[in-house]
Every structure is written in C-alpha cells, then in structure tokens.
Design a protein around this motif. Structure first.
Motif, mmCIF file in Angstrom:
data_model
loop_
_atom_site.group_PDB
_atom_site.id
_atom_site.type_symbol
_atom_site.label_atom_id
_atom_site.label_comp_id
_atom_site.label_asym_id
_atom_site.label_seq_id
_atom_site.Cartn_x
_atom_site.Cartn_y
_atom_site.Cartn_z
ATOM 1 N N ASP A 1 0.804 -1.216 0.000
ATOM 2 C CA ASP A 1 0.000 0.000 0.000
ATOM 3 C C ASP A 1 0.837 1.266 0.000
ATOM 4 O O ASP A 1 0.334 2.347 -0.274
ATOM 5 N N GLY A 2 2.127 1.172 0.326
ATOM 6 C CA GLY A 2 2.932 2.369 0.497
ATOM 7 C C GLY A 2 3.959 2.573 -0.597
ATOM 8 O O GLY A 2 3.752 2.237 -1.769
ATOM 9 N N VAL A 3 5.113 3.117 -0.181
ATOM 10 C CA VAL A 3 6.164 3.462 -1.131
ATOM 11 C C VAL A 3 6.767 2.230 -1.791
ATOM 12 O O VAL A 3 7.343 2.310 -2.872
ATOM 13 N N GLY A 4 6.603 1.078 -1.145
ATOM 14 C CA GLY A 4 7.192 -0.143 -1.694
ATOM 15 C C GLY A 4 6.706 -0.482 -3.082
ATOM 16 O O GLY A 4 7.435 -1.080 -3.874
ATOM 17 N N ARG A 5 5.468 -0.089 -3.383
ATOM 18 C CA ARG A 5 4.946 -0.483 -4.691
ATOM 19 C C ARG A 5 5.608 0.296 -5.834
ATOM 20 O O ARG A 5 5.770 -0.237 -6.938
ATOM 21 N N ILE A 6 6.025 1.545 -5.579
ATOM 22 C CA ILE A 6 6.714 2.246 -6.666
ATOM 23 C C ILE A 6 8.177 1.801 -6.746
ATOM 24 O O ILE A 6 8.785 1.855 -7.811
ATOM 25 N N ALA A 7 8.732 1.332 -5.618
ATOM 26 C CA ALA A 7 10.062 0.725 -5.668
ATOM 27 C C ALA A 7 10.009 -0.574 -6.457
ATOM 28 O O ALA A 7 10.894 -0.875 -7.265
ATOM 29 N N ALA A 8 8.954 -1.355 -6.239
ATOM 30 C CA ALA A 8 8.781 -2.609 -6.982
ATOM 31 C C ALA A 8 8.617 -2.334 -8.475
ATOM 32 O O ALA A 8 9.169 -3.057 -9.314
ATOM 33 N N TRP B 1 22.943 -2.979 -11.190
ATOM 34 C CA TRP B 1 22.467 -4.111 -10.394
ATOM 35 C C TRP B 1 22.342 -3.747 -8.923
ATOM 36 O O TRP B 1 21.455 -4.263 -8.217
ATOM 37 N N LEU B 2 23.187 -2.857 -8.441
ATOM 38 C CA LEU B 2 23.052 -2.385 -7.060
ATOM 39 C C LEU B 2 21.739 -1.630 -6.881
ATOM 40 O O LEU B 2 21.032 -1.814 -5.867
ATOM 41 N N ILE B 3 21.402 -0.781 -7.858
ATOM 42 C CA ILE B 3 20.114 -0.072 -7.817
ATOM 43 C C ILE B 3 18.962 -1.063 -7.803
ATOM 44 O O ILE B 3 17.987 -0.915 -7.040
ATOM 45 N N GLU B 4 19.053 -2.092 -8.636
ATOM 46 C CA GLU B 4 18.000 -3.108 -8.673
ATOM 47 C C GLU B 4 17.848 -3.792 -7.316
ATOM 48 O O GLU B 4 16.723 -3.978 -6.819
ATOM 49 N N ILE B 5 18.957 -4.157 -6.710
ATOM 50 C CA ILE B 5 18.909 -4.829 -5.407
ATOM 51 C C ILE B 5 18.276 -3.929 -4.354
ATOM 52 O O ILE B 5 17.420 -4.361 -3.562
ATOM 53 N N LEU B 6 18.660 -2.652 -4.341
ATOM 54 C CA LEU B 6 18.118 -1.724 -3.356
ATOM 55 C C LEU B 6 16.611 -1.516 -3.535
ATOM 56 O O LEU B 6 15.855 -1.509 -2.558
ATOM 57 N N LEU B 7 16.183 -1.355 -4.781
ATOM 58 C CA LEU B 7 14.752 -1.148 -5.027
ATOM 59 C C LEU B 7 13.941 -2.390 -4.661
ATOM 60 O O LEU B 7 12.867 -2.293 -4.047
ATOM 61 N N PHE B 8 14.448 -3.565 -5.020
ATOM 62 C CA PHE B 8 13.745 -4.794 -4.653
ATOM 63 C C PHE B 8 13.735 -4.974 -3.136
ATOM 64 O O PHE B 8 12.758 -5.479 -2.557
ATOM 65 N N SER C 1 10.444 -5.325 -0.948
ATOM 66 C CA SER C 1 10.235 -6.511 -0.118
ATOM 67 C C SER C 1 10.030 -6.116 1.337
ATOM 68 O O SER C 1 9.140 -6.648 2.025
ATOM 69 N N GLY C 2 10.865 -5.196 1.825
ATOM 70 C CA GLY C 2 10.726 -4.754 3.211
ATOM 71 C C GLY C 2 9.414 -4.047 3.469
ATOM 72 O O GLY C 2 8.791 -4.210 4.522
ATOM 73 N N SER C 3 8.965 -3.272 2.516
ATOM 74 C CA SER C 3 7.697 -2.564 2.660
ATOM 75 C C SER C 3 6.526 -3.533 2.689
ATOM 76 O O SER C 3 5.595 -3.386 3.490
ATOM 77 N N ARG C 4 6.587 -4.537 1.826
ATOM 78 C CA ARG C 4 5.498 -5.507 1.790
ATOM 79 C C ARG C 4 5.450 -6.324 3.081
ATOM 80 O O ARG C 4 4.367 -6.637 3.593
ATOM 81 N N ALA C 5 6.629 -6.644 3.605
ATOM 82 C CA ALA C 5 6.685 -7.424 4.832
ATOM 83 C C ALA C 5 6.396 -6.586 6.072
ATOM 84 O O ALA C 5 6.217 -7.128 7.168
ATOM 85 N N GLY C 6 6.367 -5.255 5.906
ATOM 86 C CA GLY C 6 6.072 -4.373 7.024
ATOM 87 C C GLY C 6 7.279 -4.015 7.859
ATOM 88 O O GLY C 6 7.145 -3.420 8.929
ATOM 89 N N PHE C 7 8.483 -4.356 7.345
ATOM 90 C CA PHE C 7 9.690 -4.044 8.109
ATOM 91 C C PHE C 7 10.075 -2.572 7.981
ATOM 92 O O PHE C 7 10.599 -1.973 8.921
ATOM 93 N N ILE C 8 9.857 -1.996 6.790
ATOM 94 C CA ILE C 8 10.264 -0.612 6.545
ATOM 95 C C ILE C 8 9.151 0.114 5.808
ATOM 96 O O ILE C 8 8.321 -0.500 5.125
ATOM 97 N N PHE C 9 9.157 1.415 5.922
ATOM 98 C CA PHE C 9 8.223 2.276 5.190
ATOM 99 C C PHE C 9 6.775 1.806 5.321
ATOM 100 O O PHE C 9 6.065 1.603 4.338
ATOM 101 N N LYS C 10 6.345 1.580 6.548
ATOM 102 C CA LYS C 10 4.964 1.173 6.754
ATOM 103 C C LYS C 10 4.030 2.285 6.291
ATOM 104 O O LYS C 10 4.282 3.459 6.553
ATOM 105 N N PRO C 11 2.939 1.947 5.595
ATOM 106 C CA PRO C 11 2.066 2.977 5.033
ATOM 107 C C PRO C 11 1.373 3.829 6.088
ATOM 108 O O PRO C 11 0.982 4.943 5.830
#
Length: 534
Positions: free
Chosen positions: A131-138, A512-519, A523-533
């Motif tokens: 629901d949050g910022v993670g989806r635009i990172a994904a 590839w570093l950018i890709e890893i960071l965005l993924f 992943s962290g946003s979806r799991a609720g570890f970071i950037f909670k909506p």
C-alpha cells in the motif's frame, strides 16, 4: 487527487483498457522530437493506480492473481510502443508494392510483442505490491530488470527505454556516465510514479521526498559536470583533427533503384566532399560518408577508387559506408557485409570494419528457409541477406587515431560498448535513417547516440544520409551538425575526452546495485519491516 485516484483504481471494462493504452501513449511525449519529460509523471502515476485496481479473485492461482496486472502492463506497453514506433511502417512503404502487407505487423505486431516485457514488469511488481512506497520501488525495479531483458533477449531491441524520457537535454544526460541508461530507467520509474502516492495518501511522506531527492541529485550532478567540473582532457593530436560530415540526402527509393543512376549518387558524395571549407577554414583531415553511401561493390570498381583519390588530398582520409562482398569460392554465393571503409588520399583501403549486430527482418531473415517459402523477404534486398561479423574491429586511421565503429542501430545497445572501446579516441556511428523520412524515428535514434557518448565519456562522430549528422562531445552537447533532411556538409574540430574512469563494468555494477536496493525496499515494505504505510 484522491477522488481521481479512486476513479482510476475502480475503472473497469473498456474504460480501464482505454486508460491503460492512453497512459502508455501519453508517455511518448517525453521522447524526441518533443522531449516533454513531465509526460512520464502522468503515465506512471496512472499506471500505479491501474495496477492498484488490478485485483483478481481471492482463490485464484498465482498466475490468476498476476494476470490482471500483466494485462494492465501489456496494455500500457502496447500504447507506448505504438505511439513511439509507428514510424517503422514508413520503411515498408518505400517499396509498398512488396511490403505494404506487413504494415499492420510493424505498427501493431511489434508493439504487441514488446509490450510483453512491460506486462511482465507489472506482474513482477505485483508480487511485491504494497500500500505504500514499496509499490513504486517494486515498479522501478521491475521495469529496470525487464528493460534490461528487452535489450539482450532475442538479439535485443532497447529502443525507447523508459530512461530516455529522463534525458532530453545534456543537463539530464550526465547520470548515464555513472549508472548507465538502465540505471536511469529503474530510478526514473520510481521518480515518475511517485505522484501516485499523493492520490492514495499512503507512503507519500517518504516516497515523494525521496523521489524529489533523486531527481535533484540527477539535475545536480548534471549541473556539476557541465558547469562545475574541470574541462575535459583534450589530446593535442585529436584536437587538431577537422572532421567533415557529408549529408547527401539521397532519397531511399533512388538508393534501392537497381536501374538508377548510381554514378550520380557517387558523384554527389564526391562533390560535397570536395567543396571548399566555409568562411575560409582549413580543409578537413577526415571526411565521413553515411551508411552504404557507396552504391556499388567498391573493390570491384577501381575507377571509383581512382575518383576518390582524385578528390582527396594526399593527407586526407575518407570514411565511408559500403557493402563489402566476400568471395566464398567456386559454386558458392558471396557473402555480403554492411561495412565501413577507411580510404586514404591515394585511393587505398587502409582499414575496414563490418557490422556485428544486424537488424532482424531488415538485414537478415530469422528462420529464412521457412519464411522464404511463404514469399517473405528482407526489406533490404541482398541475396541471402547480410552476414554479421564475428568481432568488431577498431578503425585505425593513418594518423594513428582509433575509432570505435557502430553501424546504424548498433549504437542503441549499451552492451555493445565493450571490447577495444577503451583504446579508441572516439565513437563513429554511420547510419541511413532515410528509411524513416521526417518521422520521430531519426530524432529518437540521435538521442540514444548522444547518450552513448555520455555513458562512455567519448566524443561521437555521427553521419547519416538524411541526418541527423553531428559531432557530439563527451557530455552529449552538439559541437556542430546538420538538421534532418538537410543537404550539405559541416566541418568541425573533433572534441576530446572526459577524464578516464567508470568503465562499462562499473555502470553495470551500479545498475544491479540499484535493482537490489529497489527490490529490497519493495520486499521490506510488503513485509512491514520498513516504510509502513500508516
């Protein structure tokens, strides 16, 4: 904005289909010849909201859950590639009697295939959607990965990668030297999609400032390189070289006419090459002709080499595109190569290079034996098509100057900038965009060539039959050039180097570093570890 977001998210049926297609098509305004990069903000904001609403039945399989998002991305890509590549049909109309039947395939078929990559990108992003910022990172990570895949799979076709929408002017090109166009693509999608967070009020407090910071860094680095960094190092030998770009503007139908006056075409090139410099300048050291400029097999025509020698001074060099024939022995047809010759002032061929990356269905026919049974031929009429060179050969001029040769669309491939490029003094790109007339195609081609100059930190010598011909410095700035469909020549001094550094492997590593960071963010946003909506 929340009300608009809700309406887009809840759209269904034909309205949803139309919105997705138009969102993709609108983004093309960011590309040449318009270059309105802000259009991408509208496109990707709409795409995020459409994917938000691409829900499946709760009990669906994994494929069933991802299918609505795939279709949304595919429709978005279909609109983007139709609006961005419709001009390919112009090449088929050069010989309409033979190829008009294939027009729907060029205008709709190719976009339909390329759109699969964007459908795969949105489906992959949906796996990590939150629901949050993670989806635009994904979304940024997924588009970066699938745009990279589009550049390498099935011979590759990275034309109009999303990142080019973020590089309309030199100020916005400089980041390519550090992270490459694919790195720019991944981060650009994140930036372009950030306004969607304002419409859903989830993740905006983190995502929007982060996107603004990335955009500011992009502009700031460009400003530093252009206005704040030391001047590029310019070796004296290269600085003294004057290059003449000859743009003859030969109509493509005349080039293809086997009964046409090939001698007149050849003489037009010679006449432009022999003209006195404008405003009393010094004669050029290097004269460049476009792709397939010589309208016959040069090695079979000693008179043509004599005419070239008569036109050039002893210390001048001609670089010309030509078709090279290779004898394969008795009973075997010759092989033909799309080549570049270096000819000295005595009419001797002193260097040559053949094209490595051929255009499918243009210069060679995939599955030729099968398709020929249905009467399907190459657009370029060459018995058996062109053959591809196994390796790329640097062109070494008598002065010792080394050029990295790229023919036509080879320059759109970032991964082609490898091998001996570090030993070259400049990139040489010859092309014939007369196939595409006064359409967006030549402008898009030229932008991608300029970005290659920035990526590699090398000057670019680019010559086209109908344009756009130009000398471009390592910062993507045009030193001198000729407009599309202009006939004439331009003389300019070959500009020098950006300070050495950041080889291709570094740009790939940063991508590839950018890709890893965005993924990781997704992943962290979806799991609720970071950037909670909330």
């Amino acid at each position: 904005m929340e009300r608009l977001a809700d309406r887009i998210i809840l759209a269904w049926g034909f309205k949803r289909v139309l919105l997705a297609v138009l969102a993709g098509a609108f983004g093309v305004l960011a590309l040449p010849p318009i270059g309105f990069f802000a259009a991408m903000f509208v496109s990707f904001t709409l795409l995020v909201w459409l994917v938000d609403g691409a829900a499946a039945a709760p009990n669906s399989s994994l494929v069933g859950r991802l299918w609505p998002s795939f279709v949304t991305g595919w429709l978005f890509g279909f609109g983007y590639f139709i609006a961005g590549l419709w001009w390919l049909g112009h090449a088929l109309m050069i010989d309409a009697e033979e190829f008009a039947w294939a027009l729907p395939l060029a205008i709709f078929g190719l976009p339909a295939v390329l759109a699969i990559f964007y459908g795969a990108a949105t489906a992959l992003a949906r796996i990590l959607w939150s629901d949050g910022v993670g989806r635009i990172a994904a979304l940024g990570a997924s588009f970066g990965l699938l745009e990279w895949a589009r550049s390498v799979l099935f011979t590759g076709f990275p034309w109009n990668a999303i990142g080019y929408g973020m590089t309309p002017v030199p100020l916005m090109m400089q980041s390519a030297h550090v992270i490459g166009i694919m790195g720019i693509t991944a981060l650009s999608v994140f930036i372009f999609a950030a306004p969607a967070l304002l419409g859903t009020k989830q993740g905006a407090r983190v995502g929007v400032p982060l996107a603004m910071l990335l955009f500011a860094a992009h502009l700031g680095y460009g400003a530093y390189v252009l206005y704040g960094s030391p001047a590029p190092r310019v070796p004296a030998a290269d600085k003294s070289a004057i290059v003449r770009l000859v743009q003859p503007m030969i109509d493509q139908t005349a080039k293809m006419d086997t009964d046409g006056d090939r001698a007149a075409i050849f003489e037009k090139h010679l006449r432009l090459s022999a003209e006195a410099p404008k405003e009393g300048g010094r004669k050029p050291d290097i004269i460049v002709w476009p792709e397939t400029a010589i309208p016959f097999i040069l090695t079979d025509n000693q008179d043509a080499l004599t005419r070239i020698a008569d036109t050039l001074d002893d210390n001048q060099v001609l670089i010309a595109g030509a078709v090279r024939a290779e004898d394969m022995g008795p009973g075997n047809p010759p092989r033909y190569y799309n080549s570049i010759y270096v000819i000295d002032g005595h009419g001797q061929i002193v260097a040559a290079s053949d094209k490595v990356h051929l255009v499918p269905f243009g210069e060679y026919m995939p599955f030729e034996s099968v398709l020929n049974q249905f009467g399907i031929q190459n657009v370029v009429e060459m018995p058996g098509g062109f053959s591809a060179a196994a390796t790329r050969q640097l062109l070494t001029l008598p002065s010792g100057l080394k050029l990295y040769p790229l023919v036509c669309y080879e320059i759109i491939f970032p991964d082609e900038m490898t091998g001996d490029i570090g030993a070259a003094s400049a990139i040489l790109n010859i092309t014939n965009d007369a196939w595409f007339g006064a359409t967006p195609g030549p402008y898009q081609h030229f932008l991608q060539a300029r970005v290659r100059a920035v990526e590699t930190g090398m000057p670019l010598i680019r010559d086209g039959n109908s344009g756009i011909s130009a000398l471009v410095n390592p910062r993507g700035e045009i030193i001198a050039g000729l407009a599309l469909n202009e006939t004439g020549f331009v003389d300019a001094t070959l500009d020098g180097f950006r300070p050495a550094g950041n080889p291709p492997r570094s740009r790939q590593a940063y991508f590839w570093l950018i890709e890893i960071l965005l993924f990781a963010i997704a992943s962290g946003s979806r799991a609720g570890f970071i950037f909670k909506p909330n």
